[in-house]
Scaffold this motif. Structure first.
Motif, PDB file in Angstrom:
ATOM      1  N   GLU A 194      12.344   1.918  16.013  1.00 12.08           N
ATOM      2  CA  GLU A 194      10.675   1.206  15.525  1.00 12.08           C
ATOM      3  C   GLU A 194      11.110   1.974  13.737  1.00 12.08           C
ATOM      4  N   TYR A 195      12.292   2.746  13.505  1.00 10.38           N
ATOM      5  CA  TYR A 195      12.536   2.725  12.019  1.00 10.38           C
ATOM      6  C   TYR A 195      13.055   1.997  11.459  1.00 10.38           C
ATOM      7  N   LEU A 196      13.540   0.467  11.919  1.00  7.34           N
ATOM      8  CA  LEU A 196      13.295  -0.686  11.653  1.00  7.34           C
ATOM      9  C   LEU A 196      11.860  -1.139  10.879  1.00  7.34           C
ATOM     10  N   LEU A 197      10.829  -1.002  12.276  1.00  7.88           N
ATOM     11  CA  LEU A 197       9.493  -1.824  11.972  1.00  7.88           C
ATOM     12  C   LEU A 197       7.977  -0.943  11.501  1.00  7.88           C
ATOM     13  N   TYR A 198       8.714   0.540  11.145  1.00 10.38           N
ATOM     14  CA  TYR A 198       7.957   1.701  10.698  1.00 10.38           C
ATOM     15  C   TYR A 198       7.241   0.774   8.973  1.00 10.38           C
ATOM     16  N   GLY A 199       8.220   0.064   8.430  1.00 10.91           N
ATOM     17  CA  GLY A 199       8.033   0.067   6.878  1.00 10.91           C
ATOM     18  C   GLY A 199       7.031  -1.676   7.222  1.00 10.91           C
ATOM     19  N   PHE A 200       6.985  -2.471   8.134  1.00 19.46           N
ATOM     20  CA  PHE A 200       6.444  -3.213   8.003  1.00 19.46           C
ATOM     21  C   PHE A 200       4.754  -3.184   8.278  1.00 19.46           C
ATOM     22  N   THR A 201       3.846  -1.713   8.575  1.00 18.06           N
ATOM     23  CA  THR A 201       2.976  -1.059   9.322  1.00 18.06           C
ATOM     24  C   THR A 201       2.192  -0.973   7.641  1.00 18.06           C
ATOM     25  N   ALA A 202       3.052   0.165   7.383  1.00 19.34           N
ATOM     26  CA  ALA A 202       3.226   1.207   6.387  1.00 19.34           C
ATOM     27  C   ALA A 202       2.910   0.835   5.381  1.00 19.34           C
ATOM     28  N   TYR A 203       3.611  -0.212   4.596  1.00 21.12           N
ATOM     29  CA  TYR A 203       4.053  -1.081   3.744  1.00 21.12           C
ATOM     30  C   TYR A 203       2.713  -2.615   3.287  1.00 21.12           C
ATOM     31  N   PHE A 204       3.697  -3.278   4.666  1.00 22.62           N
ATOM     32  CA  PHE A 204       2.894  -4.853   3.981  1.00 22.62           C
ATOM     33  C   PHE A 204       1.740  -4.609   4.417  1.00 22.62           C
ATOM     34  N   ALA A 205       1.272  -3.991   5.668  1.00 24.23           N
ATOM     35  CA  ALA A 205      -0.399  -4.339   6.462  1.00 24.23           C
ATOM     36  C   ALA A 205      -0.979  -2.899   5.441  1.00 24.23           C
ATOM     37  N   PHE A 206      -0.833  -2.237   4.428  1.00 23.57           N
ATOM     38  CA  PHE A 206      -1.930  -1.454   4.108  1.00 23.57           C
ATOM     39  C   PHE A 206      -1.284  -2.347   2.424  1.00 23.57           C
ATOM     40  N   LEU A 207      -0.084  -3.198   2.217  1.00 22.32           N
ATOM     41  CA  LEU A 207      -0.737  -3.616   0.813  1.00 22.32           C
ATOM     42  C   LEU A 207      -1.378  -4.680   0.338  1.00 22.32           C
ATOM     43  N   LEU A 208      -1.437  -5.519   1.906  1.00 23.16           N
ATOM     44  CA  LEU A 208      -2.031  -6.456   2.165  1.00 23.16           C
ATOM     45  C   LEU A 208      -3.558  -5.649   2.506  1.00 23.16           C
TER      46      LEU A 208
END
Length: 141
Positions: free
Chosen positions: A109-123
Protein backbone atom coordinates in the motif's frame (compact mmCIF):
# COMPACT_ATOMS: atom_id res chain seq x y z
CA UNK A 1 4.14 35.40 -0.50
CA UNK A 2 5.25 32.74 -2.98
CA UNK A 3 7.47 31.32 -0.24
CA UNK A 4 4.44 30.85 1.99
CA UNK A 5 2.61 29.09 -0.83
CA UNK A 6 5.57 26.75 -1.32
CA UNK A 7 5.65 25.98 2.41
CA UNK A 8 1.89 25.44 2.45
CA UNK A 9 2.32 22.88 -0.35
CA UNK A 10 5.02 21.13 1.67
CA UNK A 11 2.70 21.11 4.70
CA UNK A 12 -0.11 19.59 2.62
CA UNK A 13 2.18 16.81 1.36
CA UNK A 14 3.41 16.18 4.90
CA UNK A 15 -0.18 15.99 6.14
CA UNK A 16 -1.13 13.58 3.34
CA UNK A 17 1.77 11.22 4.07
CA UNK A 18 1.15 11.59 7.80
CA UNK A 19 -2.47 10.51 7.48
CA UNK A 20 -1.56 7.62 5.21
CA UNK A 21 1.10 6.45 7.67
CA UNK A 22 -1.22 6.82 10.68
CA UNK A 23 -3.84 4.74 8.87
CA UNK A 24 -1.28 1.99 8.27
CA UNK A 25 -0.13 2.22 11.88
CA UNK A 26 -3.72 1.73 13.06
CA UNK A 27 -4.09 -1.26 10.72
CA UNK A 28 -0.86 -2.90 11.87
CA UNK A 29 -1.05 -2.34 15.62
CA UNK A 30 -4.74 -2.01 16.48
CA UNK A 31 -6.68 -4.00 13.87
CA UNK A 32 -3.85 -6.44 13.06
CA UNK A 33 -4.76 -6.33 9.36
CA UNK A 34 -2.86 -5.59 6.17
CA UNK A 35 -4.90 -2.57 5.11
CA UNK A 36 -8.38 -1.53 6.20
CA UNK A 37 -8.20 2.01 7.59
CA UNK A 38 -5.23 2.68 5.31
CA UNK A 39 -7.29 1.69 2.27
CA UNK A 40 -10.08 4.06 3.31
CA UNK A 41 -7.62 6.92 3.79
CA UNK A 42 -5.87 5.96 0.53
CA UNK A 43 -9.15 6.50 -1.34
CA UNK A 44 -10.39 9.57 0.52
CA UNK A 45 -7.22 11.70 0.65
CA UNK A 46 -7.48 13.00 -2.94
CA UNK A 47 -11.18 13.81 -2.52
CA UNK A 48 -10.67 15.60 0.80
CA UNK A 49 -7.69 17.53 -0.54
CA UNK A 50 -9.64 18.47 -3.65
CA UNK A 51 -12.55 19.79 -1.55
CA UNK A 52 -10.12 21.90 0.52
CA UNK A 53 -8.44 23.07 -2.68
CA UNK A 54 -11.73 24.25 -4.23
CA UNK A 55 -12.74 25.94 -0.99
CA UNK A 56 -9.41 27.77 -0.76
CA UNK A 57 -9.45 28.71 -4.44
CA UNK A 58 -12.97 30.14 -4.28
CA UNK A 59 -12.27 32.13 -1.11
CA UNK A 60 -8.89 33.62 -1.88
CA UNK A 61 -8.63 33.52 -5.70
CA UNK A 62 -4.84 33.03 -5.64
CA UNK A 63 -2.83 34.22 -8.60
CA UNK A 64 -1.21 31.68 -10.89
CA UNK A 65 2.27 32.18 -9.40
CA UNK A 66 1.04 31.24 -5.94
CA UNK A 67 -0.75 28.17 -7.28
CA UNK A 68 2.36 27.03 -9.13
CA UNK A 69 4.43 27.63 -6.01
CA UNK A 70 1.98 25.58 -3.91
CA UNK A 71 2.01 22.69 -6.37
CA UNK A 72 5.82 22.86 -6.53
CA UNK A 73 6.04 22.56 -2.73
CA UNK A 74 3.49 19.74 -2.66
CA UNK A 75 5.27 17.87 -5.45
CA UNK A 76 8.72 18.35 -3.95
CA UNK A 77 7.96 16.80 -0.59
CA UNK A 78 5.37 14.29 -1.76
CA UNK A 79 7.51 12.82 -4.53
CA UNK A 80 10.63 12.80 -2.34
CA UNK A 81 8.75 10.92 0.40
CA UNK A 82 7.27 8.53 -2.14
CA UNK A 83 10.70 7.85 -3.66
CA UNK A 84 12.08 7.20 -0.18
CA UNK A 85 9.23 4.80 0.59
CA UNK A 86 9.56 3.00 -2.75
CA UNK A 87 13.28 2.50 -2.24
CA UNK A 88 12.71 1.09 1.25
CA UNK A 89 13.34 -2.54 0.26
CA UNK A 90 10.48 -3.62 2.51
CA UNK A 91 11.45 -1.30 5.37
CA UNK A 92 8.61 1.17 5.69
CA UNK A 93 7.79 3.84 8.26
CA UNK A 94 5.60 1.35 10.13
CA UNK A 95 7.04 -2.19 10.39
CA UNK A 96 4.87 -4.57 8.39
CA UNK A 97 3.86 -7.91 9.94
CA UNK A 98 3.96 -10.98 7.77
CA UNK A 99 0.52 -12.59 7.82
CA UNK A 100 1.00 -15.36 5.29
CA UNK A 101 3.53 -18.05 4.47
CA UNK A 102 3.14 -17.79 0.73
CA UNK A 103 3.10 -14.41 -1.01
CA UNK A 104 2.99 -11.48 1.40
CA UNK A 105 1.83 -8.17 -0.08
CA UNK A 106 1.65 -6.33 3.23
CA UNK A 107 3.39 -3.00 2.72
CA UNK A 108 2.51 -2.68 -0.95
CA UNK A 109 0.00 0.00 0.00
CA UNK A 110 2.93 2.35 0.56
CA UNK A 111 3.90 1.94 -3.07
CA UNK A 112 0.31 2.60 -4.17
CA UNK A 113 -0.44 5.56 -1.87
CA UNK A 114 1.11 8.07 -4.22
CA UNK A 115 -1.13 7.22 -7.13
CA UNK A 116 -4.25 8.54 -5.46
CA UNK A 117 -2.80 11.17 -3.17
CA UNK A 118 -0.70 12.68 -5.94
CA UNK A 119 -1.91 11.80 -9.42
CA UNK A 120 -5.65 11.61 -8.72
CA UNK A 121 -5.51 14.89 -6.82
CA UNK A 122 -3.59 16.62 -9.64
CA UNK A 123 -6.02 15.24 -12.21
CA UNK A 124 -9.01 16.54 -10.23
CA UNK A 125 -7.37 19.97 -9.97
CA UNK A 126 -6.65 20.04 -13.71
CA UNK A 127 -10.27 19.15 -14.52
CA UNK A 128 -11.46 21.82 -12.08
CA UNK A 129 -9.33 24.52 -13.70
CA UNK A 130 -10.43 23.41 -17.17
CA UNK A 131 -14.07 23.78 -16.12
CA UNK A 132 -13.36 27.20 -14.58
CA UNK A 133 -11.64 28.26 -17.81
CA UNK A 134 -14.58 27.08 -19.95
CA UNK A 135 -17.12 28.83 -17.71
CA UNK A 136 -15.13 32.11 -17.82
CA UNK A 137 -14.92 31.92 -21.63
CA UNK A 138 -18.63 31.19 -21.90
CA UNK A 139 -19.51 34.15 -19.64
CA UNK A 140 -17.44 36.52 -21.79
CA UNK A 141 -19.43 35.63 -24.88
Amino acid sequence: MKGRSFLAGIAAAFAAWGLLTLGDCFDEYVLNEDSAVGAFIFLTIPIAMFIFYIRHYRRSRPEINKLISWFAGYSTLFLAAWAYVCSGNGHFFIPQKSRTDWLDFNGIEYLLYGFTAYFAFLLLCAVFHLIVFIVKKAKKQ
